[in-house]
Design a protein around this motif. Structure first.
Motif, PDB file in Angstrom:
ATOM      1  N   ARG A 198      56.095  46.267  75.241  1.00  0.00           N
ATOM      2  CA  ARG A 198      55.605  44.919  75.585  1.00  0.00           C
ATOM      3  C   ARG A 198      54.487  44.505  74.615  1.00  0.00           C
ATOM      4  O   ARG A 198      54.361  43.334  74.280  1.00  0.00           O
ATOM      5  CB  ARG A 198      55.159  44.885  77.052  1.00  0.00           C
TER       6      ARG A 198
ATOM      7  N   ASN B 157      50.546  44.065  79.988  1.00  0.00           N
ATOM      8  CA  ASN B 157      51.548  43.388  80.800  1.00  0.00           C
ATOM      9  C   ASN B 157      51.178  41.931  81.051  1.00  0.00           C
ATOM     10  O   ASN B 157      52.051  41.067  81.123  1.00  0.00           O
ATOM     11  CB  ASN B 157      51.757  44.137  82.126  1.00  0.00           C
TER      12      ASN B 157
ATOM     13  N   GLN C 182      56.984  42.644  84.784  1.00  0.00           N
ATOM     14  CA  GLN C 182      55.572  42.623  84.400  1.00  0.00           C
ATOM     15  C   GLN C 182      54.667  42.439  85.620  1.00  0.00           C
ATOM     16  O   GLN C 182      53.632  43.072  85.749  1.00  0.00           O
ATOM     17  CB  GLN C 182      55.290  41.511  83.379  1.00  0.00           C
TER      18      GLN C 182
END
Lengths: 479, 479, 479, 479
Positions: free
Chosen positions: D290, D363, D450
């Protein structure tokens, strides 16, 4: 001299200052039933400097004198200094039970802005006056308010615009004498000014040549002749219908400060007609001040997370998917605010030789907490439930005829005492007052002020992005 | 009998009811310093029926007796009846200075829901009891509260779940005798109940067979033995620091109602163990009640538009593009709410033989005003400016030492008296109290309750849309 | 004459018109590989009028002749007419497989706007020309485009502003002769114009006296000398890598129409220099046209709900709480759009003697679907999953070496054929093209255009709300 | 061996791998008309390492061998390493004309996740295998895909759930032999895998004991027997109707990888039944991956800012207040993404002895760009105008019969060539394809993934906040 004790600070406020509160003149702000709460809140800063565990955070050893001085009045040099200053405010706010002491925070923002602007103007006398005044603050460990916002009158008109009902909506120089300048006007929303030692006055907007007399900055003691403060009532007492909490009440008021033809000696004048520097001074202060706003809102947002999780658990709904979504939103908010605040110190900018947090990022950080406050309040109220408004009071709890009914029927999850639930609801009720909403969106500049600043500060990078887009699009331009 | 006068209504409340307020037992709700404000607010409904210009709106001629009765207790037949009922509530709220009288609004929602459910159950005695009770309300023109929300305990557990700390978190039947049923429990947030004649009690959620004793609905006078009300303090007085306004204070409180083993005679029992019908009763009431919520929020939202425009003009910023954007957002909100409220009457649905506003649309309308309240409050606060919190008080205005400073410095656009600006700020301060926020999102059911209802009610049309999507995608299915 | 058949409509398009498509001149729009898809889509309107089940909806008996005419060219009289017209467009769009035929929709909006404006101007010749032209449309059942948007040049400058690169960015009168006017300029984004009979041209903004030559409205056949259309490529074919669907492809293109010094005979001129009426004509058309936009977006939004539910079920996630939240959001969107569209007919307004949907509400309805389109697309993409982009194609499905792997591994919920899942993903891929996004926010006027209109139209009610707020605040004003 | 040249990289791909593209088997990915675009995009990484100005960024001197290795396969030690790695990806994406090369980015994320997990498991053989494999990657400078996402079947069921249509929806061990394990299943959406050397496979979710055979991680060359890749068509060519751009086309496709009973030798097995470590491996990879997503989206968002400003200027509307608001929103988005990405490196966390960016903040950063993509696309489309869809093509531009009309009428602000405007619109049309939308919300994990991670990771700090809230509320608890 040197660092002040709490008692010395209080003593320093008994200086003949003129303060009105709810229609009455205040004799002594340190003993006034309401204002003494503000004094107590500000005292946390002095107390903190005396606590060994915070000594490193709260004080710095002065390079010249070898004496400890408040970190607030120390001129930052790099990312680390900026991060420590940030941490000091976060920690001070936590110590103040979620209320920032404010004792030197805004004052230091203003002092730094004045120093930066003096360096930018480059006139020797301004640079010296700024240095001398800073030394005075360091040596006497003074509390200080930063007084920026004028009362403005018609908010879309310039200070000197003839359509204004009178020329005094912005503080201005009405005379220049050999002893100093005579100023007139009023500043609004000046936090904690009724119980601070010094007032550092700055203009609140850009100026044109026609507005030159409004381009004025200076510092004076709060008891200077002609200075009149009108404070407004604030939540200085627990409600008598509330469950008692064994912590001091912490809160601030602010004042409208009237400058009724006040004489300011020359050595305290930092801007005097240089209208081109009104805007830089505003911008320098605004960046620092908005970063301060971020600092003290972090613990407040953390407490929002805390009350949300607590009341969710007390109500038995902490595992419900939509409640977890709401708490996740609060976490996103607080972590974004913290990350922006810290990243702005990483990418600091230098103006007038002094590093300050990145302007664009700082304004985004400030905008972030201001713009989302209402949404977060809504989440907390949503999780808390209607009892937030309809819960009976501590008085009903004390009445034996109703106590048992309340205890039985207002329980939530088994094992959580009913009183805990009522206390948490009471705390949420206090946290979600409209004062918090208005402070979030108006203190340190309006939402629109941040947006304008973000746009203006980012324009060079916007143009750089435009250039790259043109390359990718196969567009050839001359520049 | 027939339509009551205001005085007759007040007299009817001196009936020995047991009400506590802020820890003390109330002798007479009509003379109690705070509760009499609620009584006065409710009286607007009776007064309205006496005003010739509202006679058609407020009353209907009873078909059987030829006597005028309150429109509230008249059973609607079609779109026009639903729109008139809506208009009656909007108008009553305006007459109440933006506070809905509530005198029969919620009570009538509850009465209609009971009638519908009786028809759906199809038991003759329930149908008759409902008809008789309606006739009683019509004939005596009674004020009535609808009491639905239980105190619930752990909110994710069912009433009969053994993990609940005790079995009384939802009102339940503890005994059945030849005279009637004995009920125990407590209802929370029951608006205006301390000064209403009747209490109509309903369950607040779906029930399983194990919860059968909680599937109970009944009506009793507020002075019935064993009924104890604990009201909570509310804004019943103007703040002494406020500018005086020459209009009566209008506001309501609510109560937690304790049912301490209360006997309910059989003719007043409308549901007694038929757990399958708890949910229909809840849904029937919720739709009507949420439509009522829309009705009285329309004038409140209109006033938001009004204060926003007023303070924008007073501040001189009404032409600023971002201010116009904000006012446009308020207009979109109020017009959407009005359109959804009206469209829900156009597309009404019939349950138990009685037309009610479209369930899906009504829930969307309710969700719309509840979900956007905080955002609208934020807009108003943004336009008003920080003075909303920091403005000095009426007491400072009365003090000759500060009055002139305030008058001079707190002016806005030239030509607007400073006092107007301060009064408008004061009004906004009152409008944006957290009580309004909490009422918006919790009264008439939480945001999540509306979302669940919208999803459930729309499922048949969702499936219809799915079918069509499959056709367009070239998917052949068997069903 | 009278109602046209599909074949007659097609025949009428072989008229020598000048149309370019992707760089090449088009010989016959009815047989051109791409444009014939647009012709087929428009034909749905003519086909619908021939279907017995839609006769009442699609046609009206002309009062004078007793002959059936298209409902589009019938002048509405009341709420019922407005609702039927709305229903006609919703139904036509559904019949067109979610594509609005557009055959007379926008043309009728333009015709009505011209009639209203003629009545408002009050000149007899304009009223007669409008009546005659309407009769012509009715009698010959003609397809017609409404051509409003000019190419504009620098979009912040007026038509006549000398800073424009040339004076022809807005269609203007370059000469007046005894036979008619000579016009020059270009209109952009004119939907379906390449295969419509008539072009009704209107100005696209308010005008000042300096812009008088730009205040021009007229109608001409699409094959008029000097009219050149440049269409742009559109999705007129299924992708060869797509699963075949046994339904005709339905879609439209539009054109930039060049008016290269075109002669318009006087009887077809509806505005000729009366610059004060440019704005009313724009507003009249915009309201009707935005209501049309609402009408055809309703089935599109319903299909969004359908594909979301379908793919959620195929993926096995239709019960996941966050998926239900997303589908609820789609339902709220579609029901709000429908309710606003219908409520605007309830509260219609009359201009120039002709009722049109409420302007404020219509603009809010249009804004609602335009402003939320992207968010709804995002929901669908979120539910569909990454396979939306990465799914192998129908060609892989046909290759025996890969077919079995695809069938095995791309299954979702047991029992749903893999092919169904792939087909639904394919449909979503087509639905979420950026064309749909741009149409939603730009067709029928930009988001900002709606916001400006809402603000302007609501101003009287805003001022009314302000008045009431002042009363409640205790403010006495003279007006 | 050592760093590979672009040519060596291409040569290494001619290895007999089995790849299908749009229904046909691909002979050589480096010469295939479409796939060679992906190869060229990946080559940017090898080319970058050869460019002197990027040597320090792209390579690191191996401590043991003293040889330069790719920075990607270097194990980070501190904040500075994490920031450099971030900067490397940002820079590589810019060099790739806004497309990330991906050559080792995801592979390195996977390698690091495997190393961390091996350390956490603590089995010597896993630690050694990871070290050996890393040395292999370093020495041979290999491109590598990280293969995580299974095809999943019914997405709410576990891998071993019997309600799944078959047991192979998640890659699993079907046999264990002395030579290694036999694996079966399919991974979807594996970016660039058709033209990468190695495939590193990981599980995609937490596992229970029943799912032990699905807890498997391993690496194999892409030409291993039984590995079949099905790529999907992608935008590998400029549209023939487009204005030509003198830059190579850069883009990627991905593949579904079938593991048709593939033998994996033991030295390449990194997880084999230790179901408790499936989740840590997922989390370790997801955080790194991510963060990679943030890195390559930064230049993409910067280009959004660039095209918005460019087209606003070309249209002449760059000073309009609402346009400035929109551009400000874009700036807020890009700066927030950058600040979160950098702050996550400041506050890094250590798992298995290796520092990775802060999980919660990473995140949030990823969620930030994913959640706001559609809104930013909408802004760009809003500023661009309807011409984005309706603009004629380059073919019309080349046709002398239409060229002059286009040049004249499609001009914007005077002084900007029409062709520039058309080119910028063309670029925006490509940027706002739905592929970008779907990649933003699904690549590197869905929005909900997320949110779940943020909630889970933040829980300790949430509980800490709760504790403090209880103290402030006067609540005493035992813990």
């Amino acid at each position: 001299m040197g660092l002040k004790t709490v008692e010395e600070y209080k003593q320093s406020l008994r200086d003949g200052r003129v303060v009105f509160y709810n229609g009455e003149k205040v004799e002594d702000v340190t003993t006034h039933p309401a204002l003494q709460v503000g004094v107590g809140t500000a005292s946390v800063d002095y107390a903190m400097a005396e606590m060994p565990e915070y000594e490193d955070l709260a004080t710095v050893t002065d390079e010249k004198t070898g004496e400890p001085i408040s970190r607030y009045y120390y001129t930052p040099k790099d990312t680390d200094d900026l991060l420590k200053r940030h941490e000091l405010m976060v920690t001070g706010t936590r110590l103040g039970g979620n209320t920032v002491p404010f004792t030197k925070d805004i004052g230091a923002d203003a002092m730094n802005a004045v120093s930066m602007t003096a360096n930018m103007i480059g006139k020797k006398e301004y640079v010296e006056r700024a240095e001398n005044f800073r030394a005075h603050l360091q040596k006497n460990d003074l509390s200080m308010a930063g007084a920026m916002t004028d009362v403005k009158g018609n908010r879309v008109l310039r200070p000197s615009d003839e359509k204004q009902a009178h020329p005094d909506y912005y503080v201005r120089i009405v005379d220049r004498t050999k002893d100093g300048i005579i100023v007139r006007g009023a500043k609004a929303h000046i936090t904690a000014a009724p119980y601070f030692n010094e007032l550092l006055v700055m203009p609140c907007r850009n100026m044109t040549e026609a507005d030159a007399d409004y381009a004025v900055s200076f510092a004076i003691p709060a008891n200077t002749k002609g200075v009149i403060q009108i404070a407004h009532p604030f939540a200085a007492h627990r409600d008598q219908a509330d469950f008692p909490v064994d912590l001091p009440v912490r809160n601030h008021t602010d004042s409208m400060i009237i400058f009724d033809d006040v004489l300011v000696p020359w050595e305290r004048v930092f801007l005097c007609g240089e209208w081109q520097f009104a805007m830089p001074l505003v911008y320098n202060f605004a960046t620092l001040h908005r970063h301060t706003g971020c600092s003290y809102h972090i613990p407040m947002y953390e407490t929002m997370v805390g009350v949300a999780q607590a009341i969710a658990e007390y109500n038995g709904i902490e595992r419900a998917p939509h409640i977890r979504q709401e708490i996740t939103d609060l976490v996103i908010q607080v972590q974004t605010l913290k990350s922006l605040s810290r990243a702005s110190c990483l990418d600091y900018e230098i103006y007038g030789g002094i590093p300050i947090p990145n302007r664009t990022i700082t304004n985004i950080a400030k905008y972030s907490y201001a713009n989302n406050w209402h949404a977060c309040v809504k989440i907390i109220q949503d999780i808390a439930g209607g009892l937030l408004v309809t819960a009976p009071t501590y008085r009903d709890w004390q009445n034996p005829k109703t106590k048992d009914f309340l205890d039985k029927y207002l329980g939530g999850k088994a094992g959580i005492p009913t009183e805990h639930r009522l206390r948490m609801l009471q705390m949420i009720r206090h946290m979600t007052r409209p004062e918090g909403e208005v402070v979030a969106i108006h203190a340190e500049g309006s939402l629109f002020a941040q947006r304008m600043t973000i746009y203006a500060e980012a324009m060079p990078s916007i143009q750089e992005c435009k250039k790259q887009a043109e390359v990718l699009a196969g567009i050839q331009t001359d520049d």
